[in-house]
Design a protein around this motif. Sequence first.
Motif, PDB file in Angstrom:
ATOM      1  N   GLY A  70     -74.265   8.185 143.428  1.00 49.73           N
ATOM      2  CA  GLY A  70     -74.159   6.924 142.703  1.00 49.73           C
ATOM      3  C   GLY A  70     -73.194   5.967 143.373  1.00 49.73           C
ATOM      4  O   GLY A  70     -73.498   4.793 143.585  1.00 49.73           O
ATOM      5  N   VAL A  71     -72.040   6.488 143.741  1.00 47.74           N
ATOM      6  CA  VAL A  71     -71.012   5.625 144.323  1.00 47.74           C
ATOM      7  C   VAL A  71     -71.477   5.038 145.645  1.00 47.74           C
ATOM      8  O   VAL A  71     -71.301   3.855 145.920  1.00 47.74           O
ATOM      9  N   PHE A  72     -72.087   5.905 146.467  1.00 47.16           N
ATOM     10  CA  PHE A  72     -72.468   5.446 147.806  1.00 47.16           C
ATOM     11  C   PHE A  72     -73.917   4.995 147.890  1.00 47.16           C
ATOM     12  O   PHE A  72     -74.481   4.903 148.978  1.00 47.16           O
ATOM     13  N   ALA A  73     -74.504   4.697 146.732  1.00 44.60           N
ATOM     14  CA  ALA A  73     -75.912   4.309 146.723  1.00 44.60           C
ATOM     15  C   ALA A  73     -76.223   3.196 147.725  1.00 44.60           C
ATOM     16  O   ALA A  73     -77.203   3.286 148.468  1.00 44.60           O
ATOM     17  N   PRO A  74     -75.402   2.139 147.799  1.00 46.40           N
ATOM     18  CA  PRO A  74     -75.729   1.055 148.742  1.00 46.40           C
ATOM     19  C   PRO A  74     -75.791   1.544 150.182  1.00 46.40           C
ATOM     20  O   PRO A  74     -76.544   1.001 150.996  1.00 46.40           O
ATOM     21  N   LEU A  75     -74.992   2.544 150.525  1.00 43.66           N
ATOM     22  CA  LEU A  75     -74.998   3.050 151.898  1.00 43.66           C
ATOM     23  C   LEU A  75     -76.163   3.989 152.136  1.00 43.66           C
ATOM     24  O   LEU A  75     -76.732   4.054 153.228  1.00 43.66           O
ATOM     25  N   LEU A  76     -76.505   4.755 151.087  1.00 41.30           N
ATOM     26  CA  LEU A  76     -77.501   5.803 151.268  1.00 41.30           C
ATOM     27  C   LEU A  76     -78.927   5.310 151.102  1.00 41.30           C
ATOM     28  O   LEU A  76     -79.845   5.817 151.734  1.00 41.30           O
ATOM     29  N   ALA A  77     -79.086   4.318 150.238  1.00 42.08           N
ATOM     30  CA  ALA A  77     -80.443   3.906 149.916  1.00 42.08           C
ATOM     31  C   ALA A  77     -81.113   3.251 151.112  1.00 42.08           C
ATOM     32  O   ALA A  77     -80.525   2.384 151.757  1.00 42.08           O
ATOM     33  N   PRO A  78     -82.342   3.659 151.421  1.00 42.94           N
ATOM     34  CA  PRO A  78     -83.047   3.088 152.570  1.00 42.94           C
ATOM     35  C   PRO A  78     -83.483   1.635 152.312  1.00 42.94           C
ATOM     36  O   PRO A  78     -83.589   0.859 153.256  1.00 42.94           O
ATOM     37  N   ARG A 125     -84.303   3.867 144.173  1.00 45.29           N
ATOM     38  CA  ARG A 125     -84.170   3.677 142.728  1.00 45.29           C
ATOM     39  C   ARG A 125     -83.430   4.848 142.084  1.00 45.29           C
ATOM     40  O   ARG A 125     -82.603   4.660 141.198  1.00 45.29           O
ATOM     41  N   LEU A 126     -83.714   6.038 142.582  1.00 50.59           N
ATOM     42  CA  LEU A 126     -83.020   7.218 142.045  1.00 50.59           C
ATOM     43  C   LEU A 126     -81.523   7.104 142.304  1.00 50.59           C
ATOM     44  O   LEU A 126     -80.707   7.354 141.415  1.00 50.59           O
ATOM     45  N   LEU A 127     -81.177   6.729 143.554  1.00 51.18           N
ATOM     46  CA  LEU A 127     -79.767   6.658 143.929  1.00 51.18           C
ATOM     47  C   LEU A 127     -79.047   5.612 143.091  1.00 51.18           C
ATOM     48  O   LEU A 127     -77.998   5.866 142.512  1.00 51.18           O
ATOM     49  N   TYR A 128     -79.658   4.441 142.992  1.00 48.46           N
ATOM     50  CA  TYR A 128     -79.038   3.397 142.158  1.00 48.46           C
ATOM     51  C   TYR A 128     -79.067   3.792 140.690  1.00 48.46           C
ATOM     52  O   TYR A 128     -78.170   3.441 139.922  1.00 48.46           O
ATOM     53  N   GLY A 129     -80.108   4.532 140.325  1.00 42.73           N
ATOM     54  CA  GLY A 129     -80.230   4.972 138.933  1.00 42.73           C
ATOM     55  C   GLY A 129     -79.059   5.829 138.506  1.00 42.73           C
ATOM     56  O   GLY A 129     -78.645   5.811 137.350  1.00 42.73           O
ATOM     57  N   THR A 130     -78.512   6.581 139.468  1.00 39.89           N
ATOM     58  CA  THR A 130     -77.350   7.405 139.162  1.00 39.89           C
ATOM     59  C   THR A 130     -76.243   6.563 138.552  1.00 39.89           C
ATOM     60  O   THR A 130     -75.601   6.949 137.589  1.00 39.89           O
TER      61      THR A 130
END
Lengths: 264, 306, 275
Positions: free
Chosen positions: B27-35, B68-73
């Motif tokens: 969740g925290v690193f969603a912006p970095l991880l999300a493709p 969406r999953l990552l940001y959803g966290t």
Amino acid sequence: MKGERGRELLSVRDLTTVFGRGDSAVVAVDGISLSVRAGRIAALVGESGSGKSAAALSVMGLIDPPGRVEAGEIFLNGRDLRRRPLREWNACRGRDMAMIFQDPMNALNPVLPIGRQLIETIRRHRRVSGAEARAIAIAQLERAELHGGDRLLRKYAFELSGGMCQRIMIALALVSGAKLLIADEPTTALDVGVQAQILRELDRVRREEDVGILLITHDLGVVAELADEVYVMRSGRIVEHGEVFDVFDRPRHEYTRELLDSRL
Amino acid sequence: MKNQVKTGKQVSAWIGAVLVLGVLAAGVFAPLLAPSDPLDVHMAHRLAGPSAEYPLGTDHLGRCVLSRLLYGTRLSLFDALAVLAAVFAVSVPVGLLAGYAGGRTDRIIMTVIDVLLAFPGLILALAVAAMLGPGALHLLLAFAAVWWAGYARLIRGMVLQLKENDYVLAARASGSSHLRIAFDHILRGAARPILVLASMETGTILLSLAGLSFLGLGAQPPVPEWGVMLSDSRPYIQTEPNLMLFPGLAIAVSVLGFNLLAEGLREPGGPSRSWRNSFGGAAPKRSRAAKPAASARIEAQRGHGE
Amino acid sequence: MKLLEAVDLTKVYADRASGPFGRSRPGPPAVDGVSLELRRGETLGLIGESGCGKSTLARMLLRLEPPTSGRVLYRGSDITDWKFGRMRRVRSRMQLVFQSSAASFNPSFTVERIVAEPLRNAGVKSAAERRLRILETLESVGLGAAYLDRLPAELSGGQQQRVGIARAIVLRPEILILDEPFSSLDFSLRRQAMELLAGLKEQLGLSYLFITHDLSIVGRFCDRAAVMRRGRIVEQRPGAELMNEASHPYTRMLLDSIPARHPADRTYRLDRTYK
């Protein structure tokens, strides 16, 4: 029943009980030997942590993991319990040997009337009808001077005093014919007046019913009152053993002397 | 045997902690991880299977499922934690007050709690949420308003028990103020069970929040929230079961993580120290040696004969 | 001089035995019109079996529990209705030693924090000063600085008792109420504990209210003794006299119940030479 006074009921040789494993293992009982004869009281004296309760539980076969009896022989009526199937050892509990504890209130089931607990215990060990078991229970209580018959049987533990509970525990322990009674600090949780009653009752069962008692206590007063012979235990070992008069008059071991001197 | 149980608990605590931390990090690193952007609609790629660009495929609007999953966290988990914080911010002081003060204060508080508990929680939360209108914040408020009562009651129970300890009497005898006793002696004693409770309940709240979002009462589309994602993918359950699988898995893993963590927190410490204490002669009373005796009592009395 | 005085103290608890829907009725009094005084420099024994009301009486004297009726006097002033702030000053003058020290410690507190609690309450704000006084007090009960960071569970029974005593005397009180201070101790430790308490009494000019069920110590440890039964005091005499010429049958029964010191003095056995 009579005539067997002095017969050896329990003989323990080189009993060793260990708790834990590896580096954290603690030897609670370290090669002790003792014996209890019918109609006699052997006191196992020691301070808390000396291993006296662990010794008692070992004899009963009630050491729970991670503890275990590691070595030694436990002869009950001449049979070595440790060499017999576990089932046999279990069957001995209640039938041939029984145990009472420090806190009688907790040892009785709070949600069953005491009569039911007595009757169930009798019927577990003897083939008798419910009515017969009831009669046996009442007779056993009468012998302990617990009168009241059926009315007493309907009571619950919380309705009775601590002293009453302990006397009922003794009756319950002996009701199925056990000849060896292991009493673990039976008077420690009780008031002095009640303590005297319990000591008297223990004295009675050994005299009238030829029960042999292994009395575990830290209280030298109780030992002086009741014991025929004394085992003094310290750090898992028996450091002194002798007839009660000898131990009180001529203690041989330094620690026994210390214990006797430390009385208030 | 006891050793194994203990290590088992420790293992479960570690697994739980790793899962929880993993999900939190996601969740925290969603912006970095999300493709890609979780809100970017690419109708051309809708309902695509996994590919290099969309590792978990796309949904019915062509949005990247992984993103969406990552940001959803952030929404699902952080909302749950926010609800938890709100719930405990109310229930801990209320429970403490009721349990410690006792008497009339206790009776009044308990009456309110009993009335609140008489309504089914989820339905009441629904009603409050409906009243406030849909939206994530409203849902949080609705939840906190309903959920605190049960915990306040539990915490009151703990306090009542802790209050009976001799050390509370000792503190009073030495002149400690009620405030000091309440914080130093009672809250401290209740801290661990409260932590366990909190960890366990995070899972429950997470589930309920996702459930409400699924029903359309919580977060609103197109926000990437796990419940919303589940709800969105419902029409495609026959053709694209993956779409439901991934948010479902995310919820399951998070809940499992919190539950394992709670289970592990329940009983701390290694066995070596307590054994040393009971036989090494350090602390004679309250030793573990007494415990086998207690369990053995009834057995010894009854006997085990057939 | 009278330090602490109970005047006609009575405590009645509500009887909840009438079931969940029954009204709570007043039960039998736990303490029933007890008047008692503790004089400066003496040890007063309060003797009775469990449930006789002696602990309730002690709590009322310490104002930890409000009496149903009666008054508590400290140095002649009636403290029965004093509020918290005013009471605090008196609290520092009378302290309690618990039967089970282990239970009277917060298990997560270190020895330092345990002994520091009364000091904080008394307004000793400087941590350095607190530590100094804690160390001094620990020393007087025979414990060194090494114990400061120990947790209660890491202490032996005797050490726990010493910490309990240290907490009670750290404010240099006048009165200690000792609630069965020996009964949770191992036999070999009791004598030490008794000697420690006797020494501290001398050294700090303390007065003791000594609560016990064990009459055997009373003769040597108490200047005076009061025997309590069912909430009332049935007999009150100088300690040594109580042992020898007690008149109340209940006191006699208690005396007769003291176990023998030597097997030759057995009391219960009918057949003393039984083999």
